[in-house]
Motif scaffolding. Structure first.
Motif, PDB file in Angstrom:
ATOM      1  N   PRO A 139      56.455  -5.485 -37.720  1.00 38.88           N
ATOM      2  CA  PRO A 139      56.709  -4.927 -36.775  1.00 38.88           C
ATOM      3  C   PRO A 139      56.653  -5.523 -34.760  1.00 38.88           C
ATOM      4  O   PRO A 139      55.545  -6.106 -34.354  1.00 38.88           O
ATOM      5  N   VAL A 140      57.095  -5.303 -34.075  1.00 36.00           N
ATOM      6  CA  VAL A 140      56.812  -5.951 -32.104  1.00 36.00           C
ATOM      7  C   VAL A 140      56.697  -3.940 -31.939  1.00 36.00           C
ATOM      8  O   VAL A 140      57.316  -3.370 -31.646  1.00 36.00           O
ATOM      9  N   LEU A 141      55.306  -4.358 -31.528  1.00 31.80           N
ATOM     10  CA  LEU A 141      54.958  -3.145 -30.616  1.00 31.80           C
ATOM     11  C   LEU A 141      55.219  -4.060 -28.517  1.00 31.80           C
ATOM     12  O   LEU A 141      55.602  -4.824 -28.075  1.00 31.80           O
ATOM     13  N   THR A 169      43.083  -5.812 -37.831  1.00 36.16           N
ATOM     14  CA  THR A 169      44.240  -6.756 -38.253  1.00 36.16           C
ATOM     15  C   THR A 169      46.185  -5.611 -38.336  1.00 36.16           C
ATOM     16  O   THR A 169      46.953  -6.125 -38.540  1.00 36.16           O
ATOM     17  N   ALA A 170      45.999  -5.096 -39.272  1.00 32.32           N
ATOM     18  CA  ALA A 170      46.714  -4.316 -39.379  1.00 32.32           C
ATOM     19  C   ALA A 170      48.188  -3.403 -38.555  1.00 32.32           C
ATOM     20  O   ALA A 170      48.840  -3.196 -38.592  1.00 32.32           O
ATOM     21  N   TYR A 171      46.623  -2.772 -37.505  1.00 32.45           N
ATOM     22  CA  TYR A 171      47.570  -2.279 -36.460  1.00 32.45           C
ATOM     23  C   TYR A 171      48.445  -2.738 -36.160  1.00 32.45           C
ATOM     24  O   TYR A 171      49.071  -2.165 -34.860  1.00 32.45           O
ATOM     25  N   LEU A 172      48.165  -4.300 -35.814  1.00 30.75           N
ATOM     26  CA  LEU A 172      48.907  -4.819 -34.945  1.00 30.75           C
ATOM     27  C   LEU A 172      49.959  -5.916 -36.018  1.00 30.75           C
ATOM     28  O   LEU A 172      51.195  -6.602 -34.969  1.00 30.75           O
ATOM     29  N   GLY A 173      50.659  -4.646 -36.922  1.00 30.52           N
ATOM     30  CA  GLY A 173      51.516  -5.354 -38.493  1.00 30.52           C
ATOM     31  C   GLY A 173      51.719  -6.456 -38.661  1.00 30.52           C
ATOM     32  O   GLY A 173      52.101  -7.400 -39.434  1.00 30.52           O
ATOM     33  N   ARG A 174      49.526  -6.870 -38.903  1.00 25.19           N
ATOM     34  CA  ARG A 174      49.368  -8.186 -39.755  1.00 25.19           C
ATOM     35  C   ARG A 174      49.048  -7.400 -41.452  1.00 25.19           C
ATOM     36  O   ARG A 174      47.941  -8.043 -41.289  1.00 25.19           O
ATOM     37  N   PHE A 175      49.844  -7.366 -42.116  1.00 21.76           N
ATOM     38  CA  PHE A 175      49.605  -6.632 -43.104  1.00 21.76           C
ATOM     39  C   PHE A 175      49.090  -7.123 -43.457  1.00 21.76           C
ATOM     40  O   PHE A 175      47.844  -6.888 -44.872  1.00 21.76           O
ATOM     41  N   ARG A 176      49.586  -8.184 -44.201  1.00 26.53           N
ATOM     42  CA  ARG A 176      48.910  -9.219 -45.188  1.00 26.53           C
ATOM     43  C   ARG A 176      47.932 -10.407 -44.741  1.00 26.53           C
ATOM     44  O   ARG A 176      46.831 -10.344 -45.649  1.00 26.53           O
ATOM     45  N   ASN A 185      61.847   1.616 -38.749  1.00 27.72           N
ATOM     46  CA  ASN A 185      60.177   1.910 -38.364  1.00 27.72           C
ATOM     47  C   ASN A 185      59.696   1.822 -40.003  1.00 27.72           C
ATOM     48  O   ASN A 185      59.109   2.842 -41.153  1.00 27.72           O
ATOM     49  N   TRP A 186      60.001   0.637 -40.641  1.00 26.17           N
ATOM     50  CA  TRP A 186      59.467   0.434 -42.012  1.00 26.17           C
ATOM     51  C   TRP A 186      58.168   0.879 -42.383  1.00 26.17           C
ATOM     52  O   TRP A 186      58.087   0.604 -44.021  1.00 26.17           O
ATOM     53  N   PRO A 187      56.898   0.406 -41.734  1.00 27.51           N
ATOM     54  CA  PRO A 187      55.132   1.301 -42.225  1.00 27.51           C
ATOM     55  C   PRO A 187      55.430   2.369 -42.587  1.00 27.51           C
ATOM     56  O   PRO A 187      54.327   2.565 -43.394  1.00 27.51           O
ATOM     57  N   ALA A 188      56.045   2.941 -42.062  1.00 24.28           N
ATOM     58  CA  ALA A 188      56.281   4.844 -42.258  1.00 24.28           C
ATOM     59  C   ALA A 188      56.631   5.396 -43.273  1.00 24.28           C
ATOM     60  O   ALA A 188      57.021   5.060 -43.520  1.00 24.28           O
ATOM     61  N   PHE A 189      55.654   5.881 -43.165  1.00 23.43           N
ATOM     62  CA  PHE A 189      55.174   6.129 -45.473  1.00 23.43           C
ATOM     63  C   PHE A 189      56.414   7.165 -45.115  1.00 23.43           C
ATOM     64  O   PHE A 189      57.174   7.002 -46.475  1.00 23.43           O
ATOM     65  N   GLY A 190      57.761   8.039 -44.354  1.00 28.70           N
ATOM     66  CA  GLY A 190      58.580   8.432 -45.032  1.00 28.70           C
ATOM     67  C   GLY A 190      59.730   7.197 -45.149  1.00 28.70           C
ATOM     68  O   GLY A 190      59.961   7.434 -45.577  1.00 28.70           O
TER      69      GLY A 190
END
Length: 330
Positions: free
Chosen positions: A49-51, A87-94, A299-304
């Motif tokens: 994601p681009v913040l 780290t995850a908050y920046l979209g760096r989930f891996r 907004n693909w990380p959102a649970f919905g």
């Protein structure tokens, strides 16, 4: 012809000795460099994601502080947990998954690392890994509970969730996304037992209600709504609160749709709940249109959004098309 209410959505473009699963390779096309963090249930690469610039700057500063703390306190599990979370908050989930894996290697009996890694495995659509981690977390926590501090504080700076509630909440979600509603039901009932404030009550009740409706247990679902009142002091889970009131008939469905138009987390949650509401009522065309718009929003990380994607993948499989890839298929 697109129904009016859908037009409103168009801007939405436990085993104690179990070995922790190793993170799978990062998705990448052969011979190409990719910034994809995951592959969707529909086979689409999901880019980091681009913040907004100001948000990214604040998150990077917080991450730098977390990193410095790990240097100063290398044996402190809290420091490593925060490094992973920041780290995850920046979209760096891996990268966050890698950090939590390191934490598991250093602190193998700390349930929190499994809880957080399980959460992020859901984000990257690896549901079997998520379930294994969250079941392990439940086994290690063994009924012990503690407040979980917020990395992104709400308006009152009052944490609303706990270790136990987050374990069961995310475990229920992983089963729900796979379409295993019986196991999801068991997890959400456990979660309801440890949902001690209005925010966790409405969040858990929302997914519990939807699970029961998917199982056709409508009478039990109606009982879930009995404690839900308009005057509950909900701090951050307003979307779930409004949806529950809509399920009770105290809010009109049209009153929720305008708030489901920007792709923000609450809006995606609202949109998915509305889509599911149409699905229960047999209006699969409207439900599918909403799920498609949620996925298109990006907004693909959102649970919905994860749930909407899972619905579309399930529909494709039923139609014989099959999902076009992805991991942890629902």
């Amino acid at each position: 012809m697109t129904p009016p209410f859908v037009k409103l959505l168009l801007p939405l473009a436990v085993v104690a000795c179990r070995t922790a699963p190793s993170p799978p390779p990062r998705p990448a096309a052969t011979g190409q460099v990719t910034t994809a963090e995951a592959i969707s249930f529909l086979g689409t690469p999901l880019e980091r994601p681009v913040l907004p610039d100001e948000t990214r700057r604040r998150f990077e500063e917080a991450l730098a502080e977390a990193r410095q703390r790990t240097y100063a306190e290398p044996d402190n599990p809290d420091a490593l947990i925060w490094l992973g979370r920041r780290t995850a908050y920046l979209g760096r989930f891996r990268d966050a998954i890698d950090i939590f894996t390191r934490g598991i290697q250093r602190h193998p009996r700390d349930a929190r690392f499994y809880r957080h890694r399980g959460h992020r495995y859901i984000t990257v659509r690896e549901l079997d890994h998520a379930i294994a981690d969250l079941e392990r977390a439940a086994s290690l926590a063994d009924g012990e509970d503690e407040i979980e501090p917020d990395g992104l504080p709400n308006a009152r700076n009052v944490p609303t969730s706990t270790l136990q509630s987050n374990i069961w909440y995310h475990l229920g979600l992983a089963h729900y996304l796979k379409g295993d509603f019986e196991r999801a039901l068991r997890a959400y009932r456990e979660c309801l037992e440890v949902s001690k404030n209005p925010d966790m009550l409405v969040a858990t009740s929302h997914w519990l209600y939807m699970t029961l409706r998917r199982l056709g247990r409508d009478t039990e679902a109606a009982r879930v709504l009995e404690p839900i009142r308009a005057d509950l002091d909900v701090i951050e889970n307003g979307a779930y609160h409004r949806l529950l009131l809509m399920y009770k008939g105290e809010l009109a469905v049209d009153s929720l749709l305008p708030s489901a138009s920007t792709g923000a987390l609450d809006d995606v949650s609202t949109a998915y709940g509305v889509g599911n509401w149409y699905l229960y009522r047999g209006d699969t065309t409207r439900a599918r249109a909403i799920f498609e718009q949620i996925v298109a929003a990006g907004n693909w990380p959102a649970f919905g959004a994860v749930a909407a994607e899972a619905e579309l993948a399930r529909t494709a499989r039923v139609r014989g098309q099959g999902p076009r890839g992805g991991s942890g298929k629902p």
